[in-house]
Design a protein around this motif. Structure first.
Motif, PDB file in Angstrom:
ATOM      1  N   HIS A  61      61.739  42.987  22.678  1.00 32.97           N
ATOM      2  CA  HIS A  61      61.741  44.297  22.030  1.00 32.97           C
ATOM      3  C   HIS A  61      63.017  45.078  22.348  1.00 32.97           C
ATOM      4  N   ASP A  62      63.584  44.853  23.533  1.00 34.39           N
ATOM      5  CA  ASP A  62      64.874  45.462  23.872  1.00 34.39           C
ATOM      6  C   ASP A  62      65.973  44.870  22.991  1.00 34.39           C
ATOM      7  N   LEU A  63      65.892  43.559  22.768  1.00 36.43           N
ATOM      8  CA  LEU A  63      66.857  42.884  21.907  1.00 36.43           C
ATOM      9  C   LEU A  63      66.807  43.454  20.490  1.00 36.43           C
ATOM     10  N   PHE A  64      65.597  43.695  19.992  1.00 36.19           N
ATOM     11  CA  PHE A  64      65.439  44.293  18.663  1.00 36.19           C
ATOM     12  C   PHE A  64      66.148  45.643  18.609  1.00 36.19           C
ATOM     13  N   LYS A  65      65.973  46.448  19.659  1.00 34.65           N
ATOM     14  CA  LYS A  65      66.623  47.769  19.683  1.00 34.65           C
ATOM     15  C   LYS A  65      68.137  47.618  19.689  1.00 34.65           C
ATOM     16  N   SER A  66      68.676  46.713  20.511  1.00 36.54           N
ATOM     17  CA  SER A  66      70.130  46.505  20.568  1.00 36.54           C
ATOM     18  C   SER A  66      70.667  46.040  19.220  1.00 36.54           C
ATOM     19  N   PHE A  67      69.927  45.137  18.591  1.00 38.56           N
ATOM     20  CA  PHE A  67      70.320  44.604  17.284  1.00 38.56           C
ATOM     21  C   PHE A  67      70.346  45.721  16.238  1.00 38.56           C
ATOM     22  N   ALA A  68      69.289  46.523  16.196  1.00 40.18           N
ATOM     23  CA  ALA A  68      69.200  47.622  15.225  1.00 40.18           C
ATOM     24  C   ALA A  68      70.291  48.658  15.468  1.00 40.18           C
ATOM     25  N   ASN A  72      73.572  50.001  13.151  1.00 40.77           N
ATOM     26  CA  ASN A  72      73.440  51.413  12.778  1.00 40.77           C
ATOM     27  C   ASN A  72      72.104  51.728  12.098  1.00 40.77           C
ATOM     28  N   PHE A  73      71.046  51.027  12.499  1.00 42.21           N
ATOM     29  CA  PHE A  73      69.714  51.339  12.006  1.00 42.21           C
ATOM     30  C   PHE A  73      68.998  52.222  13.015  1.00 42.21           C
ATOM     31  N   LYS A  74      68.306  53.226  12.517  1.00 33.95           N
ATOM     32  CA  LYS A  74      67.496  54.097  13.361  1.00 33.95           C
ATOM     33  C   LYS A  74      66.036  53.856  13.017  1.00 33.95           C
ATOM     34  N   LEU A  75      65.198  53.830  14.021  1.00 34.79           N
ATOM     35  CA  LEU A  75      63.771  53.672  13.786  1.00 34.79           C
ATOM     36  C   LEU A  75      63.174  55.068  13.644  1.00 34.79           C
ATOM     37  N   ILE A  92      57.075  49.296  10.550  1.00 34.64           N
ATOM     38  CA  ILE A  92      58.172  49.947  11.254  1.00 34.64           C
ATOM     39  C   ILE A  92      59.070  50.528  10.165  1.00 34.64           C
ATOM     40  N   ILE A  93      59.273  51.839  10.193  1.00 33.00           N
ATOM     41  CA  ILE A  93      60.098  52.493   9.182  1.00 33.00           C
ATOM     42  C   ILE A  93      61.486  52.736   9.778  1.00 33.00           C
ATOM     43  N   CYS A  94      62.495  52.075   9.180  1.00 31.95           N
ATOM     44  CA  CYS A  94      63.879  52.155   9.664  1.00 31.95           C
ATOM     45  C   CYS A  94      64.780  52.753   8.592  1.00 31.95           C
ATOM     46  N   SER A  95      65.906  53.277   9.030  1.00 32.38           N
ATOM     47  CA  SER A  95      66.870  53.829   8.097  1.00 32.38           C
ATOM     48  C   SER A  95      68.282  53.633   8.640  1.00 32.38           C
ATOM     49  N   ASP A  96      69.251  53.437   7.735  1.00 32.99           N
ATOM     50  CA  ASP A  96      70.662  53.402   8.132  1.00 32.99           C
ATOM     51  C   ASP A  96      71.416  54.553   7.476  1.00 32.99           C
ATOM     52  N   ASP A  97      70.700  55.608   7.128  1.00 31.69           N
ATOM     53  CA  ASP A  97      71.207  56.820   6.468  1.00 31.69           C
ATOM     54  C   ASP A  97      71.501  56.614   4.985  1.00 31.69           C
ATOM     55  N   LEU A  98      71.521  55.375   4.511  1.00 27.93           N
ATOM     56  CA  LEU A  98      71.720  55.114   3.087  1.00 27.93           C
ATOM     57  C   LEU A  98      70.436  54.640   2.432  1.00 27.93           C
ATOM     58  N   GLU A 100      66.094  53.354   3.275  1.00 27.68           N
ATOM     59  CA  GLU A 100      64.969  53.281   4.211  1.00 27.68           C
ATOM     60  C   GLU A 100      64.260  51.948   3.991  1.00 27.68           C
ATOM     61  N   VAL A 101      63.877  51.300   5.080  1.00 29.87           N
ATOM     62  CA  VAL A 101      63.270  49.979   5.011  1.00 29.87           C
ATOM     63  C   VAL A 101      61.945  49.995   5.766  1.00 29.87           C
ATOM     64  N   GLU A 102      60.920  49.362   5.176  1.00 28.84           N
ATOM     65  CA  GLU A 102      59.632  49.181   5.841  1.00 28.84           C
ATOM     66  C   GLU A 102      59.521  47.730   6.290  1.00 28.84           C
ATOM     67  N   ILE A 103      59.260  47.520   7.581  1.00 28.78           N
ATOM     68  CA  ILE A 103      59.141  46.170   8.113  1.00 28.78           C
ATOM     69  C   ILE A 103      57.701  45.951   8.552  1.00 28.78           C
TER      70      ILE A 103
END
Length: 198
Positions: A61-68, A72-75, A92-98, A100-103
């Motif tokens: 889960h730490d790796l996922f955070k580092s990867f995101a 430049n993805f924010k959860l 999991i709702i993520c965004s890169d400011d451009l 929004e992605v649902e995982i």
């Protein structure tokens, strides 16, 4: 659909399934609890983050955070989005400011990742109505009828079979006692029996 904010109330070992834990989420502005049975590794990942323990090497889960973060993805948030045949689903709702992605995710993984981003956790009213446990009498009359409550379930058959024989008022008292004692797995079975009757 209106979202309801949840908070993590605790993790406790499962009494009937070895290698499992009950993750208990609570309604932020209410008295309903949502117990979810999760695996030992997911429980460890959640506990490590809650206790602010820094492992020697990054966990998954730490790796996922580092990867995101590197991409430049924010959860933004975690949503316990569905309940089908007793199985919880999450997004999991993520965004890169451009965009929004649902995982799609298991709730345990979504929450373990969400904790690392300090992301809020939500669910919907229909899920809390179906699977939530209401603690109506935890604070009042804690000592009243304690002996009666302890004797209500007699040692014959499985817990589920025993619950089928009890009237609703006794089931509600058992539910309140299970919540008071933080026996969330037992509380979930009582809740299911009460729900089956409605």
């Amino acid at each position: 659909m209106k979202k309801i904010k949840l908070e993590i109330l605790g993790l406790s070992p499962s009494q009937s399934q070895s290698g499992s834990f009950a993750l208990v989420l609570g309604e932020e502005m209410g008295n309903r609890r949502l117990p979810i049975i999760i695996g030992v590794f997911e429980a460890q990942a959640i506990a490590v983050q809650i206790e602010n323990i820094v492992p020697n090497r990054p966990m998954t889960h730490d790796l996922f955070k580092s990867f995101a973060t590197a991409l430049n993805f924010k959860l933004k948030e975690i949503i316990i989005s569905d309940l089908r045949e007793g199985i919880f689903y999450a997004k999991i709702i993520c965004s890169d400011d451009l965009r929004e992605v649902e995982i799609d995710s298991r709730p345990s993984d979504a929450i373990a990742i969400g904790l690392r981003f300090n992301a809020p956790i939500y669910t919907y009213e229909n899920i809390l109505s179906e699977a939530g446990i209401v603690s109506s009498a935890m604070a009042e009359d804690e000592d009243e009828d304690d002996d009666l409550v302890r004797e209500t379930i007699r040692p014959k058959g499985t817990l589920t079979e025993q619950l089928k024989e009890l009237p609703n008022d006794e089931l509600q008292r058992l539910l309140d006692e299970a919540l008071k004692n933080e026996e969330y797995e037992k509380a979930a079975k009582i809740r299911d029996e009460l729900g089956r009757r409605n």
